[in-house]
Write an enzyme that holds these catalytic residues in place. Structure first.
Site, PDB file in Angstrom:
ATOM      1  N   LYS A 131       0.860  -1.183   0.000  1.00  0.00           N
ATOM      2  CA  LYS A 131       0.000   0.000   0.000  1.00  0.00           C
ATOM      3  C   LYS A 131       0.894   1.230   0.000  1.00  0.00           C
ATOM      4  O   LYS A 131       1.747   1.377   0.876  1.00  0.00           O
ATOM      5  CB  LYS A 131      -0.910  -0.006   1.238  1.00  0.00           C
ATOM      6  CG  LYS A 131      -1.886   1.172   1.267  1.00  0.00           C
ATOM      7  CD  LYS A 131      -3.012   0.937   2.241  1.00  0.00           C
ATOM      8  CE  LYS A 131      -3.915   2.154   2.341  1.00  0.00           C
ATOM      9  NZ  LYS A 131      -4.992   1.946   3.330  1.00  0.00           N
ATOM     10  N   GLY A 144      -1.188   7.709  -5.588  1.00  0.00           N
ATOM     11  CA  GLY A 144      -0.844   6.305  -5.346  1.00  0.00           C
ATOM     12  C   GLY A 144       0.108   6.098  -4.174  1.00  0.00           C
ATOM     13  O   GLY A 144       0.582   4.990  -3.944  1.00  0.00           O
ATOM     14  N   ASP A 285     -16.681  -0.341  -0.568  1.00  0.00           N
ATOM     15  CA  ASP A 285     -15.366  -0.710  -1.091  1.00  0.00           C
ATOM     16  C   ASP A 285     -14.381  -0.997   0.042  1.00  0.00           C
ATOM     17  O   ASP A 285     -13.270  -1.460  -0.215  1.00  0.00           O
ATOM     18  CB  ASP A 285     -14.810   0.386  -2.009  1.00  0.00           C
ATOM     19  CG  ASP A 285     -14.793   1.753  -1.344  1.00  0.00           C
ATOM     20  OD1 ASP A 285     -15.863   2.199  -0.884  1.00  0.00           O
ATOM     21  OD2 ASP A 285     -13.714   2.365  -1.251  1.00  0.00           O
ATOM     22  N   ASN A 286     -14.794  -0.740   1.277  1.00  0.00           N
ATOM     23  CA  ASN A 286     -13.935  -1.038   2.422  1.00  0.00           C
ATOM     24  C   ASN A 286     -14.488  -2.201   3.241  1.00  0.00           C
ATOM     25  O   ASN A 286     -14.198  -2.320   4.427  1.00  0.00           O
ATOM     26  CB  ASN A 286     -13.780   0.204   3.309  1.00  0.00           C
ATOM     27  CG  ASN A 286     -12.946   1.284   2.635  1.00  0.00           C
ATOM     28  OD1 ASN A 286     -12.157   0.989   1.736  1.00  0.00           O
ATOM     29  ND2 ASN A 286     -13.105   2.515   3.061  1.00  0.00           N
ATOM     30  N   ASP A 295      -8.746  -1.853   5.407  1.00  0.00           N
ATOM     31  CA  ASP A 295      -8.543  -0.430   5.132  1.00  0.00           C
ATOM     32  C   ASP A 295      -8.606   0.420   6.397  1.00  0.00           C
ATOM     33  O   ASP A 295      -9.628   1.018   6.733  1.00  0.00           O
ATOM     34  CB  ASP A 295      -9.558   0.094   4.099  1.00  0.00           C
ATOM     35  CG  ASP A 295      -9.063  -0.189   2.682  1.00  0.00           C
ATOM     36  OD1 ASP A 295      -8.103  -0.963   2.544  1.00  0.00           O
ATOM     37  OD2 ASP A 295      -9.634   0.364   1.726  1.00  0.00           O
TER      38      ASP A 295
HETATM   39  P1  AMP Z   1     -10.271   4.953   0.834  1.00  0.00           P
HETATM   40  O1  AMP Z   1     -11.153   6.077   1.242  1.00  0.00           O
HETATM   41  O2  AMP Z   1      -8.881   4.998   1.398  1.00  0.00           O
HETATM   42  O3  AMP Z   1     -10.899   3.612   1.039  1.00  0.00           O
HETATM   43  O4  AMP Z   1     -10.040   5.115  -0.736  1.00  0.00           O
HETATM   44  C1  AMP Z   1     -11.060   5.179  -1.679  1.00  0.00           C
HETATM   45  C2  AMP Z   1     -10.479   5.051  -3.054  1.00  0.00           C
HETATM   46  O5  AMP Z   1      -9.516   6.076  -3.281  1.00  0.00           O
HETATM   47  C3  AMP Z   1      -9.763   3.736  -3.327  1.00  0.00           C
HETATM   48  O6  AMP Z   1     -10.018   3.394  -4.661  1.00  0.00           O
HETATM   49  C4  AMP Z   1      -8.315   4.085  -3.108  1.00  0.00           C
HETATM   50  O7  AMP Z   1      -7.444   3.250  -3.808  1.00  0.00           O
HETATM   51  C5  AMP Z   1      -8.266   5.516  -3.640  1.00  0.00           C
HETATM   52  N1  AMP Z   1      -7.182   6.294  -3.026  1.00  0.00           N
HETATM   53  C6  AMP Z   1      -7.092   6.779  -1.771  1.00  0.00           C
HETATM   54  N2  AMP Z   1      -5.957   7.448  -1.583  1.00  0.00           N
HETATM   55  C7  AMP Z   1      -5.277   7.398  -2.744  1.00  0.00           C
HETATM   56  C8  AMP Z   1      -4.009   7.884  -3.191  1.00  0.00           C
HETATM   57  N3  AMP Z   1      -3.204   8.607  -2.417  1.00  0.00           N
HETATM   58  N4  AMP Z   1      -3.660   7.622  -4.475  1.00  0.00           N
HETATM   59  C9  AMP Z   1      -4.461   6.914  -5.277  1.00  0.00           C
HETATM   60  N5  AMP Z   1      -5.640   6.431  -4.931  1.00  0.00           N
HETATM   61  C10 AMP Z   1      -6.049   6.658  -3.676  1.00  0.00           C
HETATM   62 MG    MG Z   2     -10.463   1.821   0.688  1.00  0.00          MG
END
Ligand code: AMP
Ligand code: MG
Length: 541
Positions: A131, A144, A285-286, A295
């Protein structure tokens, strides 16, 4: 002890996900919508100066790795993304999801890269995932990458949850990349450079509800079916469901599997409630299809018992993901998963029946969890629902640290008799944040509750010692308190990683009482009450 490998090259990979499911034919790494595929091939980004901060010896051993392997240069290279082993097959998977109740379309592994699936000597399957190792076709507008503070929080909390006995994804390692990452932590137009880091997460699989939702939303039922068949076969082998001549699972089997997902999700949430864990972003998605906590973002731990508390600043208005709402949100998420399965099942009533098993499992498991927190051998419906309910009412009346309260409650009994009112109160005193504000009315209510609890305990055959021992196995002494995380992060930001490793070793034994570690069991200090990172967290990570 099983055989241990002395080199990463000894690991056996069996990359079932990429070998079974369709690949995105485009190899270039740019952001795009991907249809007809479950993943894109992608390489981790190279880091200029990777440095290992910490590794989990237990996770290494579960992968059959001898601890000495974790101190090698190759280990740091591989788990910071600089080196891909020949048997690995790195990829980013595609999924969608409902975020804060709204359909968000395609999301996907925007900063997670699966390296491959290890098959251990005893045939356990573990997917290794980096990650923060750089952009993928699913990074959308983001970079990313991941910063040190959020990576420490994910790394330590994964292992803390595991040692608490809660279903969770794991963490093998955390490395600095040597690069800087820009983040606007408070979303107030003041971006700052922070240290970049990569965590290697480990789980049987990282498949989420959203993986099924996306092909269903795109009406790609062929892909949906492939993913379901794959998941039942590889993630739920112990269910041993039969396949037909076309190697597919019947609707009955799919429903049986969905029911199992409902049950596992219920059990996971009960476990969160037991220890006061608040996930903070329960978007679909989590949600892991395996019923694992997944997550670790703006999660938090209840300090004073407050069912309305959410650690996530983005959630501060609606409080959708507050502690007390987690059981309802999990069910809402399961309904979304049921909707995704509907195009194959084509009937709603069997899906609704399967969903009922969520509530049934939740209620049953919750009752035995509550009984065990109170030191009761069995939940007696006549008395114990009210007993628990009255107690939680009391805990919410004045600022009471839930973790400390239950630990101390185990001590409020001497032989078969309860201690007198005053002695009992003295034992419970460390659990209160503002003991001076406890009114006589509160103390009298507490005493009434303690008396009914005492009456209930008289039905039990256990001695005071037995009861304490049993309670201390379900009521942790050390949880990953929000302020402890922040203290370790503050030190790590100055280059001192000892507190991260010290915390890891304390959190490995959450039910122990160790005089040398007593400060880790203290309630939140006053300075942490309103400090960002301690009381509230943003999604910026
Ligand atoms: P999260 O809220 O962390 O569950 O993320 C929701 C979505 O945003 C997922 O598809 C993650 O992969 C994407 N995401 C979160 N932070 C980043 C980041 N810094 N770079 C790329 N994708 C991100
Ligand atoms: Mg996530």
């Amino acid at each position: 002890m099983s055989q241990l490998y002395h080199s990463l090259d000894d690991l056996k990979f069996d990359n079932s996900f990429v070998n079974t499911l369709p690949a995105d034919p485009i190899e270039d790494n740019y952001c795009r919508q991907v249809s007809n595929a479950s993943f894109s091939n992608v390489r981790p980004k190279l880091s200029s100066a990777p440095k290992l901060i910490s590794f989990s010896a237990e996770m290494a051993e579960a992968l059959n790795l001898h601890e000495s392997v974790c101190s090698t240069k190759t280990f740091t290279e591989v788990f910071s993304g600089n080196k891909v082993l020949s048997e690995m097959h790195p990829c980013a998977t595609v999924y969608g999801g409902h975020q804060f109740g709204n359909w968000a379309g395609q999301l996907g592994d925007g900063r997670a890269i699966n390296l491959g699936e290890v098959l251990t000597i005893d045939n356990t399957r573990w997917t290794l995932q980096l990650k923060g190792a750089g952009p993928t076709p699913y990074s959308r507008t983001a970079d990313g990458l991941a910063v040190l503070r959020s990576s420490i929080r994910e790394y330590l909390c994964s292992e803390a949850m595991y040692h608490l006995g809660i279903p969770t994804t794991r963490a093998l390692s955390i490395c600095l990349t040597g690069e800087e990452v820009e983040r606007d932590m408070f979303y107030d137009g003041n971006p700052k450079k922070e240290l970049g880091a990569v965590v290697c997460r480990v789980a049987p699989s990282f498949t989420r509800f959203g993986h099924f939702q996306l092909p269903a939303a795109m009406q790609n039922y062929d892909l949906l079916r492939k993913l379901i068949d794959y998941t039942i076969r590889f993630d739920f082998p112990e269910m041993d469901l039969p396949v037909d001549s076309a190697n597919q699972f019947s609707n009955e089997s799919i429903l049986e599997w969905f029911q199992e997902v409902c049950k596992r999700t219920a059990m996971m949430v009960v476990e969160w409630m037991r220890v006061g864990f608040v996930h903070g972003v329960m978007n679909t998605d989590n949600m892991s299809i395996l019923g694992l906590t997944i997550d670790y973002g703006p999660y938090g731990w209840l300090e004073n018992y407050d069912p309305d508390w959410t650690p996530n600043t983005t959630d501060a208005n609606g409080r959708r993901y507050r502690y007390g709402n987690q059981p309802q949100v999990a069910l809402w998420n399961l309904v979304q998963l049921a909707n995704a399965l509907y195009p194959l099942i084509k009937e709603s009533s069997p899906l609704e029946n399967a969903l009922k098993s969520y509530q049934e499992t939740y209620d049953r498991y919750n009752q035995s969890m509550l009984a065990s927190k109170l030191g009761l051998k069995e939940f007696s419906p006549k008395t114990d629902g009210k007993l628990a309910e009255d107690l939680f009412q009391l805990l919410g009346k004045v600022e009471t640290d839930m973790t400390i309260f239950f630990r101390k409650l185990a001590l409020v009994q001497k032989t078969q008799n309860f201690l007198d009112e005053e002695t009992a109160y003295k034992i419970l005193l460390p659990a209160y944040y503002k003991p001076n504000e406890n009114t006589n009315q509160y103390k009298s209510d507490l005493n009434i509750w303690l008396k009914s609890y005492n009456r209930r305990l008289q039905d039990e055959r256990s001695s005071a010692d037995e009861r304490q021992r049993a309670m201390d196995q379900v009521n942790p002494n050390y949880v990953f308190r929000n302020y402890l995380a922040q203290l370790a992060i503050d030190e790590a930001s100055t280059g001192n990683f000892q507190p991260v490793n010290d915390l890891l070793s304390v959190l490995k034994k959450p039910y122990a009482s160790d005089e040398n570690n007593h400060e880790y069991a203290h309630k939140r200090p006053e300075w942490a009450r309103h400090r960002p990172g301690c009381s509230m967290l943003s999604c910026s990570s």
